[in-house]
Design a protein around this motif. Structure first.
Motif, PDB file in Angstrom:
ATOM      1  N   GLU A  81      37.704 -23.612  83.303  1.00 45.61           N
ATOM      2  CA  GLU A  81      36.885 -24.286  82.291  1.00 45.61           C
ATOM      3  C   GLU A  81      36.600 -25.734  82.677  1.00 45.61           C
ATOM      4  O   GLU A  81      35.495 -26.240  82.469  1.00 45.61           O
ATOM      5  CB  GLU A  81      37.583 -24.226  80.933  1.00 45.61           C
ATOM      6  CG  GLU A  81      36.827 -24.891  79.798  1.00 45.61           C
ATOM      7  CD  GLU A  81      35.483 -24.241  79.495  1.00 45.61           C
ATOM      8  OE1 GLU A  81      34.724 -24.813  78.696  1.00 45.61           O
ATOM      9  OE2 GLU A  81      35.194 -23.155  80.056  1.00 45.61           O
ATOM     10  N   LEU A  94      32.851 -27.347  83.174  1.00 44.70           N
ATOM     11  CA  LEU A  94      32.364 -28.581  82.564  1.00 44.70           C
ATOM     12  C   LEU A  94      31.945 -29.590  83.626  1.00 44.70           C
ATOM     13  O   LEU A  94      30.971 -30.331  83.442  1.00 44.70           O
ATOM     14  CB  LEU A  94      33.441 -29.174  81.657  1.00 44.70           C
ATOM     15  CG  LEU A  94      33.751 -28.388  80.375  1.00 44.70           C
ATOM     16  CD1 LEU A  94      34.938 -29.011  79.641  1.00 44.70           C
ATOM     17  CD2 LEU A  94      32.534 -28.331  79.471  1.00 44.70           C
ATOM     18  N   HIS A 129      28.268 -31.507  84.458  1.00 38.21           N
ATOM     19  CA  HIS A 129      28.126 -32.938  84.693  1.00 38.21           C
ATOM     20  C   HIS A 129      26.986 -33.236  85.672  1.00 38.21           C
ATOM     21  O   HIS A 129      26.344 -34.294  85.615  1.00 38.21           O
ATOM     22  CB  HIS A 129      29.467 -33.464  85.221  1.00 38.21           C
ATOM     23  CG  HIS A 129      29.458 -34.864  85.703  1.00 38.21           C
ATOM     24  ND1 HIS A 129      29.401 -35.192  87.039  1.00 38.21           N
ATOM     25  CD2 HIS A 129      29.500 -36.042  85.037  1.00 38.21           C
ATOM     26  CE1 HIS A 129      29.419 -36.495  87.179  1.00 38.21           C
ATOM     27  NE2 HIS A 129      29.474 -37.045  85.986  1.00 38.21           N
ATOM     28  N   TRP A 188      21.917 -29.128  80.519  1.00 37.48           N
ATOM     29  CA  TRP A 188      23.261 -29.495  80.046  1.00 37.48           C
ATOM     30  C   TRP A 188      23.566 -28.793  78.723  1.00 37.48           C
ATOM     31  O   TRP A 188      24.648 -28.234  78.550  1.00 37.48           O
ATOM     32  CB  TRP A 188      23.368 -31.005  79.872  1.00 37.48           C
ATOM     33  CG  TRP A 188      24.429 -31.423  78.886  1.00 37.48           C
ATOM     34  CD1 TRP A 188      24.248 -31.758  77.577  1.00 37.48           C
ATOM     35  CD2 TRP A 188      25.838 -31.503  79.110  1.00 37.48           C
ATOM     36  NE1 TRP A 188      25.440 -32.053  76.978  1.00 37.48           N
ATOM     37  CE2 TRP A 188      26.434 -31.906  77.900  1.00 37.48           C
ATOM     38  CE3 TRP A 188      26.653 -31.287  80.232  1.00 37.48           C
ATOM     39  CZ2 TRP A 188      27.803 -32.096  77.757  1.00 37.48           C
ATOM     40  CZ3 TRP A 188      28.026 -31.463  80.090  1.00 37.48           C
ATOM     41  CH2 TRP A 188      28.583 -31.861  78.876  1.00 37.48           C
ATOM     42  N   VAL A 248      26.715 -26.281  78.355  1.00 43.38           N
ATOM     43  CA  VAL A 248      27.900 -26.622  77.572  1.00 43.38           C
ATOM     44  C   VAL A 248      28.126 -25.645  76.420  1.00 43.38           C
ATOM     45  O   VAL A 248      29.242 -25.498  75.927  1.00 43.38           O
ATOM     46  CB  VAL A 248      27.799 -28.072  77.053  1.00 43.38           C
ATOM     47  CG1 VAL A 248      26.892 -28.163  75.831  1.00 43.38           C
ATOM     48  CG2 VAL A 248      29.187 -28.632  76.729  1.00 43.38           C
ATOM     49  N   THR A 295      30.221 -28.195  70.738  1.00 43.70           N
ATOM     50  CA  THR A 295      31.321 -28.646  71.586  1.00 43.70           C
ATOM     51  C   THR A 295      32.262 -29.507  70.768  1.00 43.70           C
ATOM     52  O   THR A 295      31.832 -30.418  70.054  1.00 43.70           O
ATOM     53  CB  THR A 295      30.800 -29.429  72.819  1.00 43.70           C
ATOM     54  OG1 THR A 295      31.909 -29.907  73.567  1.00 43.70           O
ATOM     55  CG2 THR A 295      29.917 -30.585  72.412  1.00 43.70           C
ATOM     56  N   CYS A 331      32.981 -34.733  75.312  1.00 44.14           N
ATOM     57  CA  CYS A 331      31.767 -33.919  75.446  1.00 44.14           C
ATOM     58  C   CYS A 331      30.841 -34.126  74.255  1.00 44.14           C
ATOM     59  O   CYS A 331      29.609 -34.162  74.408  1.00 44.14           O
ATOM     60  CB  CYS A 331      32.138 -32.440  75.563  1.00 44.14           C
ATOM     61  SG  CYS A 331      32.912 -31.967  77.111  1.00 44.14           S
TER      62      CYS A 331
END
Length: 350
Positions: free
Chosen positions: A117, A121, A125, A153, A157, A257, A262
């Motif tokens: 995970e 993430l 980025h 993004w 996410v 999120t 985040c």
């Protein structure tokens, strides 16, 4: 694992494990009692440091970093306790060894899920870095490219990680096996099992919080009860009540999120998506770009630090397993089953 909508089920279906391990009538020597009390008092202090202040958020990478540091320290404390007990592996009951190896291999898999995970993430980025590069150019064409990266993004996410979903079943198994067999004729064994029980409860709690934060689902949380006979019980209960309460409140809002770092980045992304629709190089635009850049840098740094702490915890688990396996007598009836549980990988995404 118990769910918030499910009826409350008894945590100990086969009786209170602490009552079986170390009943009040146990006659421990002053030396053994001092060793146990020292371990439990230290664990209590470590838990107290993880209790966030009212204004702080347990749903953050910074809390996860601190929590994993404390968890690694607690697991190292168990190694020191075993040394203090002078309890050789040859004196371990096969049942203890079986439980230890089974739990440790499950935790290694949890570490791998967490690493997966974090890697996911970190890949997201890249969308943010690309967007910032295009926003710096301040042209309509580059704004269009920036919006595309920002949309990338948002989609990334909000996606799900199959590896992460599997670790909830692993945590279920760890909770369902928290009960331990009654220890007979071994005061040192009672101390060891008492200490290891506390470590297992704290480990499941911390891993459960991290998994719930990553998955953005409060349904994954399990409320564990600490027996009053444990010196760490009050600190653990206070931490769990505050932490689980805060998580459930935050996640009840339906956030895509939940992790604070985040979420701050996502807020900047949403604002920039609106501003770039007009393509104007305004003060509001420049301020939002600065906010996003700071948020991206913070997110990247903390993801790197968290990845390192996951790796440290993984290595502690792996070293402990290998040390135990290395001390098992060759040719024992138990050796074949233990060899099947041997683990040699690091917490890399497979």
């Amino acid at each position: 694992m118990s769910r918030s909508q499910d009826p409350q089920r008894p945590l100990f279906p086969f009786g209170n494990p602490i009552r079986m391990i170390l009943p009040k009538t146990s006659n421990l020597s002053p030396r053994l009692l001092a060793i146990l009390n020292s371990f439990e008092e230290t664990m209590s202090e470590r838990l107290k440091t993880l209790r966030p202040k009212d204004s702080e958020n347990i749903l953050s990478l910074s809390w996860m970093i601190s929590a994993l540091k404390s968890l690694s320290a607690i697991h190292n404390d168990v190694k020191s306790l075993i040394t203090s007990l002078e309890l050789a592996v040859s004196d371990w009951n096969e049942k203890w060894i079986d439980v230890y190896l089974d739990n440790s291999v499950k935790l290694l898999d949890v570490c791998i899920a967490f690493s997966s995970e974090i890697s996911r993430l970190s890949q997201g980025h890249l969308f943010l870095k690309c967007s910032l590069h295009n926003l710096d150019c301040a042209t309509p064409q580059q704004f269009t490219k920036a919006r595309s990266s920002l949309d990338g993004w948002k989609q990334h996410v909000s996606s799900k990680n199959p590896r992460l979903q599997k670790c909830f079943g692993i945590l279920d198994d760890l909770i369902n096996t928290l009960d331990l067999p009654k220890i007979k004729n071994s005061s040192k064994g009672k101390v060891l099992m008492h200490a290891m029980y506390g470590v297992r409860v704290v480990t499941v709690f911390i891993c459960g919080v991290i998994a719930a934060a990553f998955s953005c689902s409060a349904e994954k949380l399990s409320d564990l009860k600490a027996p009053e006979t444990c010196l760490w019980a009050e600190a653990f209960t206070n931490l769990q009540v505050f932490g689980h309460g805060q998580i459930r409140n935050v996640l009840s809002t339906g956030k895509v999120t939940a992790i604070n770092e985040c979420y701050l980045v996502d807020a900047s992304v949403m604002k920039l998506c609106r501003l770039t629709q007009h393509g104007d190089d305004t003060e509001a635009m420049r301020s939002s770009i600065t906010d996003l850049r700071e948020g991206v840098d913070r997110l990247s740094q903390r993801l790197d630090l968290l990845a390192k702490e996951v790796d440290v915890f993984f290595q502690i688990l792996l070293t402990g397993r290998n040390a135990l396996l290395g001390n098992i007598r060759i040719g024992s009836d138990f050796s074949n089953s233990m060899q099947k549980n041997n683990y040699a990988e690091g917490p890399t995404v497979r």
